[in-house]
Design a protein around this motif. Structure first.
Motif, PDB file in Angstrom:
ATOM      1  N   ASP A  19      52.004  37.159  36.519  1.00  0.00           N
ATOM      2  CA  ASP A  19      52.509  35.799  36.300  1.00  0.00           C
ATOM      3  C   ASP A  19      53.954  35.791  35.822  1.00  0.00           C
ATOM      4  O   ASP A  19      54.687  34.825  36.052  1.00  0.00           O
ATOM      5  CB  ASP A  19      51.628  35.056  35.295  1.00  0.00           C
ATOM      6  CG  ASP A  19      51.459  35.804  33.972  1.00  0.00           C
ATOM      7  OD1 ASP A  19      51.699  37.017  33.951  1.00  0.00           O
ATOM      8  OD2 ASP A  19      51.073  35.150  32.976  1.00  0.00           O
ATOM      9  N   GLU A  92      45.106  43.759  26.669  1.00  0.00           N
ATOM     10  CA  GLU A  92      44.756  42.357  26.911  1.00  0.00           C
ATOM     11  C   GLU A  92      43.772  41.894  25.831  1.00  0.00           C
ATOM     12  O   GLU A  92      42.650  42.388  25.758  1.00  0.00           O
ATOM     13  CB  GLU A  92      44.121  42.240  28.304  1.00  0.00           C
ATOM     14  CG  GLU A  92      44.031  40.853  28.857  1.00  0.00           C
ATOM     15  CD  GLU A  92      43.631  40.869  30.319  1.00  0.00           C
ATOM     16  OE1 GLU A  92      44.266  40.170  31.113  1.00  0.00           O
ATOM     17  OE2 GLU A  92      42.671  41.583  30.680  1.00  0.00           O
ATOM     18  N   ALA A  99      38.685  29.330  29.603  1.00  0.00           N
ATOM     19  CA  ALA A  99      39.655  30.002  30.479  1.00  0.00           C
ATOM     20  C   ALA A  99      39.391  31.501  30.526  1.00  0.00           C
ATOM     21  O   ALA A  99      39.422  32.117  31.602  1.00  0.00           O
ATOM     22  CB  ALA A  99      41.072  29.724  29.983  1.00  0.00           C
ATOM     23  N   ALA A 100      39.121  32.096  29.365  1.00  0.00           N
ATOM     24  CA  ALA A 100      38.857  33.534  29.319  1.00  0.00           C
ATOM     25  C   ALA A 100      37.569  33.875  30.066  1.00  0.00           C
ATOM     26  O   ALA A 100      37.501  34.873  30.795  1.00  0.00           O
ATOM     27  CB  ALA A 100      38.767  33.997  27.868  1.00  0.00           C
ATOM     28  N   TYR A 103      38.093  33.782  33.834  1.00  0.00           N
ATOM     29  CA  TYR A 103      38.878  34.953  34.245  1.00  0.00           C
ATOM     30  C   TYR A 103      38.006  36.207  34.279  1.00  0.00           C
ATOM     31  O   TYR A 103      37.990  36.959  35.265  1.00  0.00           O
ATOM     32  CB  TYR A 103      40.055  35.133  33.299  1.00  0.00           C
ATOM     33  CG  TYR A 103      40.682  36.509  33.325  1.00  0.00           C
ATOM     34  CD1 TYR A 103      41.277  37.016  34.482  1.00  0.00           C
ATOM     35  CD2 TYR A 103      40.669  37.318  32.183  1.00  0.00           C
ATOM     36  CE1 TYR A 103      41.841  38.281  34.499  1.00  0.00           C
ATOM     37  CE2 TYR A 103      41.228  38.585  32.189  1.00  0.00           C
ATOM     38  CZ  TYR A 103      41.810  39.061  33.351  1.00  0.00           C
ATOM     39  OH  TYR A 103      42.362  40.311  33.368  1.00  0.00           O
ATOM     40  N   ASN A 106      35.488  36.730  37.049  1.00  0.00           N
ATOM     41  CA  ASN A 106      36.066  36.962  38.370  1.00  0.00           C
ATOM     42  C   ASN A 106      36.934  38.216  38.389  1.00  0.00           C
ATOM     43  O   ASN A 106      37.827  38.355  39.219  1.00  0.00           O
ATOM     44  CB  ASN A 106      36.880  35.744  38.814  1.00  0.00           C
ATOM     45  CG  ASN A 106      36.001  34.562  39.160  1.00  0.00           C
ATOM     46  OD1 ASN A 106      35.496  34.460  40.277  1.00  0.00           O
ATOM     47  ND2 ASN A 106      35.792  33.678  38.199  1.00  0.00           N
ATOM     48  N   THR A 107      36.659  39.125  37.462  1.00  0.00           N
ATOM     49  CA  THR A 107      37.382  40.393  37.375  1.00  0.00           C
ATOM     50  C   THR A 107      36.377  41.536  37.389  1.00  0.00           C
ATOM     51  O   THR A 107      35.318  41.454  36.751  1.00  0.00           O
ATOM     52  CB  THR A 107      38.222  40.457  36.083  1.00  0.00           C
ATOM     53  OG1 THR A 107      39.134  39.354  36.067  1.00  0.00           O
ATOM     54  CG2 THR A 107      39.008  41.756  35.993  1.00  0.00           C
TER      55      THR A 107
END
Length: 372
Positions: A19, A92, A99-100, A103, A106-107
Motif C-alpha cells: 500500500d 505485523e 478489518a483485521a 484480512y 483471506n490470507t
C-alpha cells in the motif's frame, strides 16, 4: 516475483508493504529488481493472543523461539492490546477488529498459533487458512484442544484438581502447545528508557517498589494497609527508598500509605511511563497482577506475594521469590474468600521484608541477548 509494466515486484519480500513504499525504498531508493536487502518470506506465522496485557506480555518469549527456528519468518500477531507488543520484533501487529478479521480470513499462513480459549479466538483458528494449526479450536461451541499438544494446558484450565497438581509454568505450557521445549527464553519488552522520562531518585540507595493493588477480579489477593505500613517501616529502617506503585485505582491507597509512612509516591501514569518507573527499581514487591508481568519482562528482581494461584505457574527466571501466607489458602482461583477474610492477612510483613533483603543481595542473572 511479478512484473508490472516492466517493473519487478517482490510481494514475497519481508519488507514489501503493497500500500505504501517499503522501508528500503523510502530510505535508500531501492527497487525490487536490484534491491540488495531483499529477504523472501519463507514462513508466514500468525499468533492469536488477544487477552489481558499481562497474558500478552508473558507470551513474548515465543518470539525468540520462532526467530531461531524460522529466521526468515513474517510474524503477524492479533491482539486486543497492540501497543504493549515489541514493534521492532514483529512484522505485523493487528488489533482485533472487523478489518483485521477480514484480512486474516483471506490470507494464507504456514503456521497458526491460537493461544486463547476465547470463543472468538477459537473461531478464528477454524476459519483462517493455515497449513499447521496449534492451540485451541471450537467443539460444540466451546474451546477444545486443536491437537494433543494442548491437552495438558486445556485440562488444567477446566479442572481445579489438575490445576493444583500442575508443576509447569505458564510459559513452559505455551511452548508445549506450540510443539517446543521451553529453555528459559526471556520476554521481549520495551523499558522505554529512551523516552526522556525523568525521576527524582537517589540511586545510591536501593529503590524498593511496592505495587499495592491487584485489580477488581481477584480481591482475595489484597494485602491490608496495615501490612503495607509495617513493611514500609521495616524497609525504611534499612535506609531503603520505598516507592509506591500503582494505577489510578491504587491512588487513594498509595496516598494514605504515603501520609502514614512518608514513602515516596509520585502519582499514577500512562502505561509507558509506568513501565519506565518500574524499570528504575532495584526490587519490586507485587501481588499477581499486571505489574508482576511487567517486572518479569523488565528482568527485575521481585518478591511475589501469592495466595490463590498455583505458584508453579509463575516463571521468575531465578530473579525472584514467591512468598505465601503462613496459613494455607482454601480459595484456589476464587475472587472472594469463602471465610469472609483473606489469608493474605496471615502473611507477616516481616517475612516479606526478609525476602526483599535476600532478593536485593542475590547475584544479578545475566539477561538474555536481543534477537539478532
Amino acid at each position: 516475483m511479478s512484473v508490472l509494466n516492466g517493473v519487478q515486484v517482490h510481494t514475497d519480500c519481508i519488507y514489501f508493504r503493497g500500500d505504501i513504499p517499503c522501508k528500503p525504498n523510502k530510505e535508500s531508493g531501492y527497487q525490487c529488481g536490484n534491491c540488495p536487502v531483499y529477504i523472501p518470506v519463507l514462513k508466514r506465522i500468525l499468533i492469536i493472543k488477544l487477552g489481558a496485557i499481562g497474558d500478552v506480555i508473558r507470551t513474548t518469549p515465543l518470539l525468540r523461539k520462532i526467530r531461531t527456528t524460522y529466521p526468515q519468518a513474517k510474524i503477524t500477531w492479533l491482539t486486543h492490546t497492540p501497543a504493549i507488543l515489541p514493534k521492532q520484533e514483529i512484522e505485523e501487529i493487528l488489533k482485533f477488529d472487523l478489518a483485521a478479521i477480514l484480512y486474516l480470513q483471506n490470507t494464507q499462513f504456514d503456521i497458526l498459533f491460537n493461544l486463547d480459549k476465547d470463543k472468538e479466538a477459537c473461531a478464528l483458528h477454524d476459519s483462517i487458512q493455515a497449513d499447521q494449526k496449534f492451540g485451541y479450536t471450537l467443539k460444540n461451541g466451546v474451546a477444545y484442544p486443536s491437537n494433543e499438544l494442548a491437552n495438558h494446558k486445556f485440562l488444567t484450565g477446566v479442572f481445579d484438581q489438575l490445576s493444583l497438581e500442575n508443576k509447569k509454568s505458564y510459559v513452559e505450557e505455551i511452548f508445549e502447545i506450540c510443539g517446543w521445549q521451553f529453555n528459559y527464553e526471556e520476554y521481549i519488552f520495551d523499558n522505554h528508557q529512551d523516552k526522556g522520562f525523568s525521576w527524582p531518585f537517589d540511586h545510591s540507595k536501593p529503590l524498593i517498589g511496592l505495587n499495592t493493588g491487584c485489580g477488581d477480579r481477584w480481591t482475595t489477593r489484597l494485602w491490608s494497609d496495615e501490612k503495607w505500613i509495617e513493611l514500609i517501616q521495616l524497609l525504611h529502617q534499612e535506609n531503603y527508598t520505598v516507592v509506591l506503585l500503582g494505577g489510578e485505582q491504587e491512588d487513594a491507597r498509595n496516598t494514605r500509605l504515603q501520609e502514614a509512612t512518608n514513602a515516596l509516591y509520585l502519582g499514577y501514569f500512562k502505561l509507558e511511563q509506568f513501565i519506565n518507573l518500574m524499570y528504575q527499581m532495584d526490587v519490586i514487591v507485587t501481588q499477581v497482577t499486571m505489574a508482576m508481568h511487567i517486572a518479569i519482562a523488565l528482568q527485575k528482581k521481585m518478591v511475589l506475594l501469592n495466595n490463590i494461584f498455583n505458584p508453579y505457574e509463575f516463571e521468575l527466571y531465578q530473579r525472584g521469590v514467591i512468598i505465601q501466607p503462613d496459613k494455607e489458602c482454601a480459595c484456589f482461583y476464587r475472587g472472594t474468600c469463602k471465610y469472609g477474610t483473606s489469608c493474605m492477612e496471615d502473611l507477616p510483613a516481616s517475612k516479606v521484608y526478609q525476602a526483599v533483603k535476600n532478593t536485593l543481595h542475590q547475584p544479578v542473572i545475566t539477561p538474555a541477548p536481543p534477537i539478532a
